[in-house]
Structures are given as structure tokens and as C-alpha cells.
Design a protein around this motif. Structure first.
Motif, PDB file in Angstrom:
ATOM      1  N   LEU A 174       0.585  55.404 -53.460  1.00 47.29           N
ATOM      2  CA  LEU A 174      -0.679  55.148 -53.877  1.00 47.29           C
ATOM      3  C   LEU A 174      -0.438  54.502 -55.297  1.00 47.29           C
ATOM      4  N   ASN A 233      -1.095  50.870 -54.696  1.00 50.19           N
ATOM      5  CA  ASN A 233      -2.733  50.756 -54.278  1.00 50.19           C
ATOM      6  C   ASN A 233      -2.468  50.544 -52.558  1.00 50.19           C
ATOM      7  N   GLU A 234      -1.775  51.396 -51.844  1.00 48.78           N
ATOM      8  CA  GLU A 234      -1.655  51.443 -50.383  1.00 48.78           C
ATOM      9  C   GLU A 234      -2.224  52.494 -50.014  1.00 48.78           C
ATOM     10  N   SER A 235      -2.866  52.631 -48.660  1.00 46.36           N
ATOM     11  CA  SER A 235      -3.551  53.507 -47.896  1.00 46.36           C
ATOM     12  C   SER A 235      -2.434  53.817 -46.890  1.00 46.36           C
ATOM     13  N   TRP A 248      -6.129  60.463 -43.834  1.00 47.67           N
ATOM     14  CA  TRP A 248      -6.024  59.204 -44.289  1.00 47.67           C
ATOM     15  C   TRP A 248      -6.033  59.317 -45.815  1.00 47.67           C
ATOM     16  N   HIS A 293      -6.048  57.434 -49.680  1.00 43.89           N
ATOM     17  CA  HIS A 293      -6.509  56.275 -50.022  1.00 43.89           C
ATOM     18  C   HIS A 293      -6.585  56.495 -51.687  1.00 43.89           C
ATOM     19  N   SER A 334      -8.348  55.814 -53.914  1.00 42.90           N
ATOM     20  CA  SER A 334      -9.487  56.274 -54.748  1.00 42.90           C
ATOM     21  C   SER A 334     -10.044  57.473 -54.510  1.00 42.90           C
TER      22      SER A 334
END
Length: 104
Positions: free
Chosen positions: A31, A34-36, A55, A57, A59
Motif C-alpha cells: 500500500l 500505492n499498489e492494489s 481487494w 486498495h 484509498s
């Protein structure tokens, strides 16, 4: 038994504190980049039979809660294995810890 609370709704995900400590490092690393990705696990014996996948994410709010106040000593190999699976198309597969046994 620790928990992951993901997003604003839904039930907490119950995971052994030691496994959760290692999983937290792998998830935070992904995270932070910034990887999902997905996270999959097999349900505990006291839960409904089966497996789940979510999943993840950057955000979406995520909270790790541990029963034990102290952080366990981390197994670098286990974290590497979790990170390896995180970088695969299947996402993180919560696997059991593989302890190295000394050879005589």
C-alpha cells in the motif's frame, strides 16, 4: 487472535496475531507503494467452511488490531514469501509460517 477491519462496513477478519504481524508488513509495503492487490485466506475451523478474498486498495481504510500488546519477532523468510505471493497475479495468499529447521 487479531483482526483486520477493512473499509467502513463488513465483519472483522480474524487472523492469528503472529500471522497478522507478518501480513501487516507485507500489506503496508504494497500500500505504501500505492499498489492494489488481493488478499486470500482459508476460513478458521470455528468459521463457516470455505475461503475468502478481498481487494485491497490504498484509498480504503484498513485497521489491524492485535490481542497481544508486544510485537512478535518477525520471520523475514515468511514476509518474503508473503511479498512474493503479493506480487503474483493471485495476490497475497495467507500461508502458514515455514520454520527453518537446523540440519545436524
Amino acid at each position: 487472535m487479531g483482526t483486520i477491519q477493512y473499509g467502513g462496513a463488513g465483519e472483522a477478519i480474524h487472523i492469528d496475531d503472529r500471522a497478522l504481524a507478518h501480513l501487516k508488513v507485507a500489506i503496508a509495503t504494497k500500500l505504501r507503494r500505492n499498489e492494489s492487490f488481493t488478499l486470500s485466506w482459508v476460513h478458521h475451523d470455528d468459521d463457516v467452511r470455505g475461503r475468502s478474498t478481498i481487494w485491497l486498495h490504498p484509498s480504503i481504510p484498513l485497521r489491524f488490531t492485535f490481542d497481544e500488546p508486544e510485537t512478535p519477532q518477525l520471520n523475514v523468510k515468511w514476509i518474503e514469501d508473503l511479498m512474493h505471493s503479493a506480487n503474483s497475479s493471485g495476490g497475497i495468499q495467507l500461508i502458514d509460517e515455514m520454520l527453518e529447521t537446523p540440519t545436524d
